[in-house]
Design an enzyme around this catalytic site. Structure first.
Site, PDB file in Angstrom:
ATOM      1  N   THR A 240      12.609  -1.731   6.717  1.00  0.00           N
ATOM      2  CA  THR A 240      11.348  -1.501   7.419  1.00  0.00           C
ATOM      3  C   THR A 240      11.149   0.001   7.565  1.00  0.00           C
ATOM      4  O   THR A 240      12.077   0.793   7.367  1.00  0.00           O
ATOM      5  CB  THR A 240      11.357  -2.203   8.793  1.00  0.00           C
ATOM      6  OG1 THR A 240      10.092  -2.035   9.436  1.00  0.00           O
ATOM      7  CG2 THR A 240      12.454  -1.680   9.705  1.00  0.00           C
ATOM      8  N   CYS A 241       9.923   0.411   7.898  1.00  0.00           N
ATOM      9  CA  CYS A 241       9.621   1.843   8.086  1.00  0.00           C
ATOM     10  C   CYS A 241       8.337   1.944   8.893  1.00  0.00           C
ATOM     11  O   CYS A 241       8.103   1.142   9.799  1.00  0.00           O
ATOM     12  CB  CYS A 241       9.514   2.557   6.745  1.00  0.00           C
ATOM     13  SG  CYS A 241       8.217   1.923   5.655  1.00  0.00           S
ATOM     14  N   GLY A 242       7.477   2.907   8.572  1.00  0.00           N
ATOM     15  CA  GLY A 242       6.211   3.035   9.280  1.00  0.00           C
ATOM     16  C   GLY A 242       5.154   2.085   8.765  1.00  0.00           C
ATOM     17  O   GLY A 242       4.479   1.401   9.536  1.00  0.00           O
ATOM     18  N   TRP A 269       6.342  -0.884  11.056  1.00  0.00           N
ATOM     19  CA  TRP A 269       6.045  -0.499  12.435  1.00  0.00           C
ATOM     20  C   TRP A 269       4.549  -0.470  12.733  1.00  0.00           C
ATOM     21  O   TRP A 269       4.134  -0.635  13.887  1.00  0.00           O
ATOM     22  CB  TRP A 269       6.660   0.867  12.772  1.00  0.00           C
ATOM     23  CG  TRP A 269       6.693   1.078  14.245  1.00  0.00           C
ATOM     24  CD1 TRP A 269       5.921   1.918  14.992  1.00  0.00           C
ATOM     25  CD2 TRP A 269       7.532   0.383  15.177  1.00  0.00           C
ATOM     26  NE1 TRP A 269       6.221   1.786  16.338  1.00  0.00           N
ATOM     27  CE2 TRP A 269       7.211   0.856  16.471  1.00  0.00           C
ATOM     28  CE3 TRP A 269       8.521  -0.598  15.051  1.00  0.00           C
ATOM     29  CZ2 TRP A 269       7.842   0.384  17.629  1.00  0.00           C
ATOM     30  CZ3 TRP A 269       9.157  -1.062  16.188  1.00  0.00           C
ATOM     31  CH2 TRP A 269       8.816  -0.572  17.466  1.00  0.00           C
TER      32      TRP A 269
END
Length: 285
Positions: A240-242, A269
């Site tokens: 996962t990330c932004g 996110w």
């Protein structure tokens, strides 16, 4: 220099040696985060690897979603790639002008669509240019090519699946954002998002996986970085990330160390941080 693998990562030397291969297709998958003031397509038109097509991550996405650059429907992916002259039987190499950033997202998209003959150019366009290799500003000649797509649903996770994984702890969730964002110490770039991280997740900023020249570290170093961050590699992994871009750099690194059971949280996110009912953790993992 990383070992060349046409299914994950290839060097500039490898690409230069194969550039004239009739079934090679090169994609420029550069994208810039909002606020940079840079135009990826205009930069592609000014200079790119000879024969490269421009892959527009924002356009080749799910236009029905309010979230940025979500994976496109199968039909849209097929039609856009066919129009670019990319299809069955092609070896694809994808790069970006950051070094190794958004190209990994397109590598993951191809894998999601069941296409495995794709590699990221290690070090990307900056390394290619630094070595004085040929560039051009011409549009390639396009010939239609059919693409067979078999979507691999196990490679992507939605918010419900990630929420369950966070509660049950049956997956290792790994966040590619910078440490200060993960800990919730700074505001998110996108307005309206809470600060922090998914409870139970671990932090491996994607930049830690790269050398100073933008190339990826070797598999032994990559494994050590994941383990040092507390990632349990015996479990299947969710990256996962932004907004689902740099999570794919983690996915690529996992593939490089032989870890096959990984998936990407597409909403990342941007989705999780906007849901007031979802729990948020702050501080260290």
């Amino acid at each position: 220099m990383a070992e060349d693998d046409p299914k994950t990562l290839v060097s500039t030397d490898w690409l230069a040696a194969h550039l004239k291969d009739p079934d090679l297709r090169v994609l420029d998958a550069t994208t810039f985060l909002p606020g940079t003031g840079r135009d990826a397509r205009a930069e592609y038109e000014a200079a790119h690897v000879p024969g490269a097509r421009f892959f527009d991550i924002e356009e080749i996405s799910d236009g029905r979603s309010d979230l940025p650059h979500m994976a496109p429907p199968v039909e849209k992916f097929m039609s856009r790639l066919r129009a670019m002259g990319v299809g069955d039987g092609h070896q694809v190499v994808v790069y970006d002008t950051h070094g190794l950033f958004s190209a990994a997202r397109v590598w993951w998209l191809f894998r999601l669509m069941g296409q495995e003959d794709i590699a990221v150019l290690d070090g990307g366009f900056p390394k290619w240019q630094a070595e004085g290799r040929e560039v051009e500003d011409l549009e390639p000649i396009i010939r239609d090519r059919h693409m067979t797509v078999r979507r691999q649903n196990q490679l992507v996770k939605d918010v419900t699946q990630v929420s369950a994984a966070s509660k049950l702890g049956d997956y290792a969730i790994v966040d590619a954002r910078a440490a200060a964002r993960f800990r919730g110490e700074v505001e998110e770039p996108r307005k309206g998002l809470r600060a922090g991280h998914i409870p139970g997740s671990r932090n491996v900023p994607y930049t830690e996986l790269l050398k100073d020249d933008g190339t990826m570290k070797d598999p032994a170093e990559l494994r050590a970085i994941f383990e040092a961050a507390g990632v349990d590699l015996k479990k299947p992994v969710i990256t996962t990330c932004g907004s689902g871009i740099t999570a794919a750099v983690l996915s690529l690194a996992l593939e490089r160390i032989g870890k096959r059971d990984h998936s990407l949280y597409d909403g990342s996110w941007t989705e999780w941080g906007a849901f007031p009912t979802l729990p948020v953790a702050t501080g260290e993992a």
